[in-house]
Each structure stands twice: as C-alpha cells, then as structure tokens.
Design a protein around this motif. Sequence first.
Motif, PDB file in Angstrom:
ATOM      1  N   UNK A  96       0.824  -1.206   0.000  1.00  0.00           N
ATOM      2  CA  UNK A  96       0.000   0.000   0.000  1.00  0.00           C
ATOM      3  C   UNK A  96       0.862   1.261   0.000  1.00  0.00           C
ATOM      4  N   UNK A  97       2.118   1.133  -0.411  1.00  0.00           N
ATOM      5  CA  UNK A  97       2.975   2.295  -0.543  1.00  0.00           C
ATOM      6  C   UNK A  97       2.496   3.213  -1.651  1.00  0.00           C
ATOM      7  N   UNK A  98       2.974   4.433  -1.641  1.00  0.00           N
ATOM      8  CA  UNK A  98       2.504   5.428  -2.608  1.00  0.00           C
ATOM      9  C   UNK A  98       2.804   5.004  -4.045  1.00  0.00           C
ATOM     10  N   UNK A  99       3.960   4.417  -4.299  1.00  0.00           N
ATOM     11  CA  UNK A  99       4.291   3.995  -5.661  1.00  0.00           C
ATOM     12  C   UNK A  99       3.407   2.838  -6.089  1.00  0.00           C
ATOM     13  N   UNK A 100       3.195   1.867  -5.207  1.00  0.00           N
ATOM     14  CA  UNK A 100       2.383   0.707  -5.554  1.00  0.00           C
ATOM     15  C   UNK A 100       0.940   1.117  -5.837  1.00  0.00           C
ATOM     16  N   UNK A 101       0.384   1.997  -5.022  1.00  0.00           N
ATOM     17  CA  UNK A 101      -0.990   2.469  -5.268  1.00  0.00           C
ATOM     18  C   UNK A 101      -1.069   3.246  -6.561  1.00  0.00           C
ATOM     19  N   UNK A 102      -0.054   4.047  -6.826  1.00  0.00           N
ATOM     20  CA  UNK A 102      -0.041   4.812  -8.079  1.00  0.00           C
ATOM     21  C   UNK A 102       0.008   3.890  -9.289  1.00  0.00           C
ATOM     22  N   UNK A 103       0.841   2.877  -9.226  1.00  0.00           N
ATOM     23  CA  UNK A 103       0.953   1.945 -10.356  1.00  0.00           C
ATOM     24  C   UNK A 103      -0.382   1.262 -10.625  1.00  0.00           C
ATOM     25  N   UNK A 104      -1.028   0.772  -9.568  1.00  0.00           N
ATOM     26  CA  UNK A 104      -2.321   0.108  -9.762  1.00  0.00           C
ATOM     27  C   UNK A 104      -3.336   1.060 -10.382  1.00  0.00           C
ATOM     28  N   UNK A 105      -3.342   2.292  -9.912  1.00  0.00           N
ATOM     29  CA  UNK A 105      -4.293   3.277 -10.446  1.00  0.00           C
ATOM     30  C   UNK A 105      -3.992   3.579 -11.912  1.00  0.00           C
ATOM     31  N   UNK A 106      -2.737   3.771 -12.217  1.00  0.00           N
ATOM     32  CA  UNK A 106      -2.354   4.093 -13.599  1.00  0.00           C
ATOM     33  C   UNK A 106      -2.724   2.946 -14.537  1.00  0.00           C
ATOM     34  N   UNK A 115       4.566   1.419 -17.688  1.00  0.00           N
ATOM     35  CA  UNK A 115       4.842   1.990 -16.379  1.00  0.00           C
ATOM     36  C   UNK A 115       6.158   1.419 -15.857  1.00  0.00           C
ATOM     37  N   UNK A 116       7.109   2.308 -15.643  1.00  0.00           N
ATOM     38  CA  UNK A 116       8.435   1.944 -15.144  1.00  0.00           C
ATOM     39  C   UNK A 116       8.526   2.404 -13.698  1.00  0.00           C
ATOM     40  N   UNK A 117       8.916   1.513 -12.812  1.00  0.00           N
ATOM     41  CA  UNK A 117       9.014   1.844 -11.391  1.00  0.00           C
ATOM     42  C   UNK A 117      10.467   2.077 -11.010  1.00  0.00           C
ATOM     43  N   UNK A 118      10.774   3.277 -10.523  1.00  0.00           N
ATOM     44  CA  UNK A 118      12.101   3.514  -9.956  1.00  0.00           C
ATOM     45  C   UNK A 118      12.213   2.713  -8.664  1.00  0.00           C
ATOM     46  N   UNK A 119      13.295   1.943  -8.560  1.00  0.00           N
ATOM     47  CA  UNK A 119      13.467   1.041  -7.420  1.00  0.00           C
ATOM     48  C   UNK A 119      14.682   1.470  -6.613  1.00  0.00           C
ATOM     49  N   UNK A 120      14.408   2.212  -5.549  1.00  0.00           N
ATOM     50  CA  UNK A 120      15.472   2.691  -4.670  1.00  0.00           C
ATOM     51  C   UNK A 120      14.866   2.921  -3.299  1.00  0.00           C
ATOM     52  N   UNK A 161       2.201  -4.874  -8.143  1.00  0.00           N
ATOM     53  CA  UNK A 161       1.250  -3.781  -8.355  1.00  0.00           C
ATOM     54  C   UNK A 161       0.933  -3.567  -9.827  1.00  0.00           C
ATOM     55  N   UNK A 162       1.784  -4.093 -10.724  1.00  0.00           N
ATOM     56  CA  UNK A 162       1.508  -3.965 -12.151  1.00  0.00           C
ATOM     57  C   UNK A 162       2.557  -3.249 -12.954  1.00  0.00           C
ATOM     58  N   UNK A 163       3.717  -2.948 -12.361  1.00  0.00           N
ATOM     59  CA  UNK A 163       4.780  -2.279 -13.116  1.00  0.00           C
ATOM     60  C   UNK A 163       5.201  -3.140 -14.307  1.00  0.00           C
ATOM     61  N   UNK A 164       5.416  -2.496 -15.433  1.00  0.00           N
ATOM     62  CA  UNK A 164       5.859  -3.206 -16.635  1.00  0.00           C
ATOM     63  C   UNK A 164       7.367  -3.397 -16.660  1.00  0.00           C
ATOM     64  N   UNK A 165       8.107  -2.469 -16.037  1.00  0.00           N
ATOM     65  CA  UNK A 165       9.566  -2.500 -16.010  1.00  0.00           C
ATOM     66  C   UNK A 165      10.017  -2.076 -14.624  1.00  0.00           C
ATOM     67  N   UNK A 166      11.034  -2.735 -14.108  1.00  0.00           N
ATOM     68  CA  UNK A 166      11.665  -2.347 -12.850  1.00  0.00           C
ATOM     69  C   UNK A 166      12.969  -1.624 -13.183  1.00  0.00           C
ATOM     70  N   UNK A 167      13.149  -0.428 -12.591  1.00  0.00           N
ATOM     71  CA  UNK A 167      14.331   0.394 -12.880  1.00  0.00           C
ATOM     72  C   UNK A 167      15.093   0.663 -11.588  1.00  0.00           C
ATOM     73  N   UNK A 168      16.023  -0.219 -11.204  1.00  0.00           N
ATOM     74  CA  UNK A 168      16.772  -0.032  -9.958  1.00  0.00           C
ATOM     75  C   UNK A 168      17.841   1.052 -10.106  1.00  0.00           C
TER      76      UNK A 168
END
Length: 329
Positions: A96-106, A115-120, A161-168
Amino acid sequence: MAFPTVRHRRLRGSAGLRDLVRETTLRVSDLIAPIFVIEGEGVQAEISSMPGVYHWSLDLLDQELQAITEQGIQSILVFGVPSYKDAIGTSAFEDEGIVQRAIRQIKSKYPNLVVIADTCLCQFTDHGHCGVVHQHENGAVIDNDESLALLTRTAISQARAGADIIAPSNMMDGFVSAIRAGLDEAGFTNIPIMSYAVKYASAYYGPFREAAHSSPQFGDRKTYQMDPANAREALREAQSDVEEGADFLIVKPGLAYLDIVRMLSDRYPLPIVVYNVSAEYSMVKAAALQGWIDERAIVLETLIGMKRSGADIIITYHAKDAARWLREQ
C-alpha cells in the motif's frame, strides 16, 4: 577528391534534401516522462527548482496522465514521495505504498501505458541514503548486501502492483542479480530490468532531490555512485549488469556523459537509455524564462544529440513539450 569537385553543401540545399539524408531521428516513442506522486489529496504542487514539473496526489494524477498520453508518450517513470520514512525505507516495499498504489491506479485507467518503477530506498529512508546504514567507529557505512534484500522486496512489490519494467537506481553491487532472482522466484520472469548501470555521483541531481525529498541527511553518495572522472569504470559497471541479466542499460546524467553513452552503445546490444536529469532541465528552463535562449530549439537539439551519441531511449522532464514540438513538425 576535394573541393571544388566535392561540395558538401549539395546535400543541404533544401528542407527536403536535409530530411532525405538525416542520419538520426527523434521520435515521441523514444521519450519516457518522469512523474512524482505524493501522499495527500488535492495536491498539484510545482517543484520550485523545476518549473513545469509537479508533485501529484493520486486524486489529481489523471490530469498529468491525460496530458502525457495526449502527446503520444507511451512510457512513464514513477517516483514516489511517502508520508513517512524510517531507517530501512519500509514504505518502499509495502503493497500500500505510494508507488504501488499509483501503479495500480495508472494501469487500471491506462493499461497500454508502459509503467516503469524507480526502485530505490533513498526517498523512503529517514537518512536519505539508497541502502541500509550502520554506524561504525569510523562513521556510517551503507550495507550493500543487506540493502539488496530490501531492494528486491521493493521490486517484487512494484511488479505485483503492475509495473511493466523495474528500474533499480541504487548502485549497490549485485543489485541486478538480486532483483532478477527475486522477480523470477516470485513468478515475474517476464518483467524486464532497466538498470541504472552507470550512475555518477553528480551535481546535476540537485533539483531532483528537492522533488523526491531524497537529499542525504549526512555525508554523500560517493561510496556507491561513480566518480565523474571515470570512464573505464563505467564499462565494468555495465558489464556486470549485462552478466547479471539487465534488459536495458541507463547512463545518468546525460549531457556531461555522452561519451559514456557512445561507449556502451558501441559495446552492448541492449537498449541504451540516457537520463536527461533535473539540473539539465532546470538550466534550460531558467535561461528560457529569462529570454536568453530559444527553449524549443535548445531542447530538441539536446535530445537529438543524445540520440546521435547512441541512446535508444531518453528519460526527460522535457518529454511533454518535446513530444508536442515533434508532433507539430
């Protein structure tokens, strides 16, 4: 043969001729637009050092997504600003983090948007570093291997959450290998990793740290990000990520490191991504607001220069404007 037999200007005589022999092209589909999501409601707050870039709360985020997709942009990079921080960045890997909720909504509203998620961890830790910090007699130390476990948890939660790409973007040793193994074990073998393979300890990140609320509370990041003086080291970093299973290689920042982009492009068959970072954006915006430069011409020349250097993809805060200008052309 030489002049007058050879006249290079023959191929520059008209717009049609110039288009016919153009070697490098810039397309809207080459662009990735970063977005900043933040907790709260009714938030559309301009970032003071990045004119035209905003923090968005989830209830207003659709305004930004509409503006992005209307210009034909197909990919976004999501950064989150959490409501609370702790020593290990717990909110980075919460479902339920802000990024995870945003990804699901998007993804629910724009399923075809990449949708690319910055992972840091840096914007989620109370100390602002990209990993777990331990205090020793000689000062604070970023624990590389302990950090990998938390980064892997973050990547898995983002993929779930549905991210298409993980960007560490953390620059811990072995982060691609750890995240790849974690994603695979969790059943996400189809999720690619866009690795920040070559990330320098750069002064060009200043405005971003305001945007992401991620400035280190002590010290700096020079023990894990690269020395701007080094090029061969960039090849070692990239080679490690290739061997560990990266699907894309990012060079960050862009303008001062286009030689590195060319080196990677010449050596690796993977898509090469360049990050046109916050200060590069802010310098152009500041000069344009003063009327000193032609913003459109400068931006498009900069982006075509990045493509010419060997980049296949460009992450840029100019994405919406650049896409509109390209469509107008």
